[in-house]
Enzyme design. Structure first.
Site, PDB file in Angstrom:
ATOM      1  N   ASP A   1       0.848  -1.191   0.000  1.00  0.00           N
ATOM      2  CA  ASP A   1       0.000   0.000   0.000  1.00  0.00           C
ATOM      3  C   ASP A   1       0.882   1.239   0.000  1.00  0.00           C
ATOM      4  OD1 ASP A   1      -2.328   1.447  -0.004  1.00  0.00           O
ATOM      5  OD2 ASP A   1      -2.638   1.326   2.167  1.00  0.00           O
TER       6      ASP A   1
ATOM      7  N   HIS B   1      -3.623  14.085   0.693  1.00  0.00           N
ATOM      8  CA  HIS B   1      -3.851  13.215   1.847  1.00  0.00           C
ATOM      9  C   HIS B   1      -2.659  13.256   2.802  1.00  0.00           C
ATOM     10  CE1 HIS B   1      -5.065   9.803   4.289  1.00  0.00           C
ATOM     11  NE2 HIS B   1      -3.908   9.196   4.032  1.00  0.00           N
TER      12      HIS B   1
ATOM     13  N   GLU C   1     -10.396   3.964   3.845  1.00  0.00           N
ATOM     14  CA  GLU C   1      -9.553   4.735   2.934  1.00  0.00           C
ATOM     15  C   GLU C   1      -9.956   4.402   1.500  1.00  0.00           C
ATOM     16  OE1 GLU C   1      -5.431   4.074   4.063  1.00  0.00           O
ATOM     17  OE2 GLU C   1      -5.575   5.633   5.607  1.00  0.00           O
TER      18      GLU C   1
ATOM     19  N   GLU D   1      -9.208   4.065  -2.163  1.00  0.00           N
ATOM     20  CA  GLU D   1      -7.953   3.868  -2.900  1.00  0.00           C
ATOM     21  C   GLU D   1      -8.227   3.180  -4.239  1.00  0.00           C
ATOM     22  OE1 GLU D   1      -4.645   2.355  -0.764  1.00  0.00           O
ATOM     23  OE2 GLU D   1      -5.298   3.182   1.168  1.00  0.00           O
TER      24      GLU D   1
ATOM     25  N   ASP E   1      -9.085   0.440   2.206  1.00  0.00           N
ATOM     26  CA  ASP E   1      -8.072   0.038   3.192  1.00  0.00           C
ATOM     27  C   ASP E   1      -8.592   0.409   4.587  1.00  0.00           C
ATOM     28  OD1 ASP E   1      -5.718  -0.546   4.561  1.00  0.00           O
ATOM     29  OD2 ASP E   1      -4.794   1.377   4.054  1.00  0.00           O
TER      30      ASP E   1
ATOM     31  N   ARG F   1      -7.545   3.599  13.636  1.00  0.00           N
ATOM     32  CA  ARG F   1      -6.616   4.711  13.881  1.00  0.00           C
ATOM     33  C   ARG F   1      -5.998   4.691  15.271  1.00  0.00           C
ATOM     34  NH1 ARG F   1      -5.418   5.798   8.810  1.00  0.00           N
ATOM     35  NH2 ARG F   1      -7.197   6.536   7.599  1.00  0.00           N
TER      36      ARG F   1
ATOM     37  N   GLN G   1      -3.407   1.942  15.249  1.00  0.00           N
ATOM     38  CA  GLN G   1      -2.313   2.411  14.389  1.00  0.00           C
ATOM     39  C   GLN G   1      -1.452   3.467  15.104  1.00  0.00           C
ATOM     40  OE1 GLN G   1      -3.798   4.246  10.788  1.00  0.00           O
ATOM     41  NE2 GLN G   1      -1.765   4.700   9.990  1.00  0.00           N
TER      42      GLN G   1
ATOM     43  N   LYS H   1      -3.939  -2.061  10.256  1.00  0.00           N
ATOM     44  CA  LYS H   1      -4.321  -2.089   8.839  1.00  0.00           C
ATOM     45  C   LYS H   1      -4.301  -3.491   8.245  1.00  0.00           C
ATOM     46  CE  LYS H   1      -3.097   2.592   7.425  1.00  0.00           C
ATOM     47  NZ  LYS H   1      -4.162   2.895   6.460  1.00  0.00           N
TER      48      LYS H   1
ATOM     49  N   THR I   1      -8.868  -5.727   4.093  1.00  0.00           N
ATOM     50  CA  THR I   1      -8.786  -4.764   2.996  1.00  0.00           C
ATOM     51  C   THR I   1      -9.769  -5.257   1.939  1.00  0.00           C
ATOM     52  OG1 THR I   1      -6.432  -4.437   3.463  1.00  0.00           O
ATOM     53  CG2 THR I   1      -7.247  -3.654   1.328  1.00  0.00           C
TER      54      THR I   1
ATOM     55  N   GLU J   1      -9.443  12.519   7.795  1.00  0.00           N
ATOM     56  CA  GLU J   1      -9.348  13.838   7.157  1.00  0.00           C
ATOM     57  C   GLU J   1     -10.693  14.555   7.135  1.00  0.00           C
ATOM     58  OE1 GLU J   1      -7.047  14.171   3.260  1.00  0.00           O
ATOM     59  OE2 GLU J   1      -7.241  12.028   3.569  1.00  0.00           O
TER      60      GLU J   1
HETATM   61 CA    CA Z   1      -3.937   3.064   2.855  1.00  0.00          CA
END
Ligand code: CA
Length: 413
Positions: free
Chosen positions: A130, A137, A201, A203, A235, A239, A242, A255, A259, A360
């Protein structure tokens, strides 16, 4: 985690079983403006009740069984890997044959309603990497996590930052996502429990068709020879897990629990008209990362949270191109293989409405967004996330990349 895959214990379908069928030929109905017109022709793996998974192509509201129409066992496989390993001249030949097939009459028994089939993971995922290719971002996350420092770290404009992910937990759209448990930081020491900051996420994923040997490097110009097509990727990210675990080696359990990818692999050939120049790269990149062709892809995403459109990230401003990601991936001599998946990283554009992750969109959980009347920051149990995308097609309209969906199930305590 409960997936939608059917585990049917029946024999492999016989290629060409309908190859000579002349009875009941049918002409495919493709609604005007369909995102799955004849300039798209994405590949997937499907099954019908009582039959084994095999390869099909999506056309309009139908799925055409390639094992039954092209007379080749490679399409009777429950994954695209063997076909992808045959290489680009073969991909081009099959795309031409499929185009001719769906423009004419198709044996009715080889045509299935898209709404009635079960879609499976379309390929066996080999390695998964990834990246972090969106400047918007990366800068937003930098501002959220390090408000007093430069938003981008010093390496960011010199190499496409990435990490190795976990291929065995890549799942197909529709698979339920169980809220992960992990360590969360507290003032008097970490605790173990369900994530309280479950994120998504948006992607784009690139699917490697033919690989490279260990010890060799792929050039950016080799991209189209090696990459078969693209899928949508979500993804999923925890948080809080992480944030506590990531220093100094990067993402790990936050993570690797799931996925999700879309079931249809859109061939690169379908995205020829979607190529755009992409942003200027300043400072100049090192020679092995030079990519002088159109580096961007004009793909528009839509992110829906419990049915509500909350963001519309655009891919065209992504700083690093997929060819540069592939060149970097192999720069130190790593092999790549049929079925490798490498994802772009979160797709975010310059405006608040184009942010592709909740961290975000809610600015680290500070600014809730309205989701069907509920002020929301991160995902709750029962929430559903659907990511879809379209791009200019070679036929003049827009083609669809389908969607990747997932619903959150409560943690297993
Ligand atoms: Ca990602």
């Amino acid at each position: 985690m409960r997936g939608p895959e059917l585990h049917v214990d029946v024999g492999r379908p016989r290629a060409g079983a309908l190859g000579n069928a002349v009875s009941n030929p049918t002409r495919l109905e493709i609604p005007d403006g369909s995102p799955f017109g004849t300039d798209n022709l994405p590949y997937g793996v499907f099954s019908t009740p009582g039959s084994a998974p095999r390869i099909g192509v999506r056309v309009g509201e139908s799925v055409v069984d390639l094992a039954a129409t092209l007379g080749d066992d490679v399409f009777a496989s429950p994954s695209l890997n063997a076909f992808m390993a045959q290489g680009k001249p073969r991909w081009d030949e099959v795309r031409e044959r499929v185009g001719a097939l769906v423009a004419g009459e198709v044996p009715a028994a080889a045509v299935h309603a898209a709404a009635a089939v079960t879609l499976h993971l379309p390929f066996e995922v080999a390695d998964y990497v990834d990246f972090y290719a969106s400047e918007h971002h990366a800068a937003n996350v930098g501002r959220i996590l390090r408000p007093d420092a430069e938003p981008l770290l010093p390496n960011w404009k010199h190499l496409p930052v990435g990490y190795h992910g976990r291929s065995s937990t890549v799942v197909v759209s529709g698979t339920e996502i169980t809220r992960p448990c992990g360590q969360k930081a507290r003032p008097d020491g970490p605790v173990f429990g369900p994530t309280e900051r479950l994120d998504l996420e948006v992607e784009l994923g690139f699917v490697v068709g033919t690989g490279s040997r260990m010890g060799t490097r792929l050039a950016t110009a080799d991209f189209a020879e090696h990459v078969f097509g693209v899928v949508l990727v979500n993804d999923w990210s925890a948080r809080d897990i992480q944030a506590w675990e990531y220093q100094p080696l990067g993402p790990h359990l936050g993570k690797s629990f799931a996925t999700s990818i879309s079931p249809w692999v859109v061939p690169l050939a379908a995205l020829e008209r979607a190529r755009v120049p992409g942003p200027v790269q300043d400072p100049a990149v090192l020679p092995y990362l030079r990519d002088d062709r159109d580096r961007g892809l004009d793909i528009d995403f839509a992110l829906r949270w419990n049915g509500q459109l909350v963001s519309y990230p655009a891919y065209r401003d992504m700083y690093w191109s997929p060819a540069q990601m592939l060149a970097h991936l192999t720069a130190a001599g790593a092999a790549c293989s049929t079925g490798d998946l490498y994802a772009s990283g979160t797709v975010s554009g310059p405006t608040p409405g184009e942010r592709g992750a909740l961290i975000e969109l809610t600015w680290g959980g500070r600014d809730p967004v309205d989701v069907a009347g509920r002020p929301s920051t991160f995902l709750e149990d029962g929430d559903e996330v659907v990511i879809s995308a379209t791009a200019p097609g070679t036929g003049g309209g827009r083609i669809g990349l389908g969607e990747v969906a997932g619903r959150i199930a409560a943690a297993r305590q």
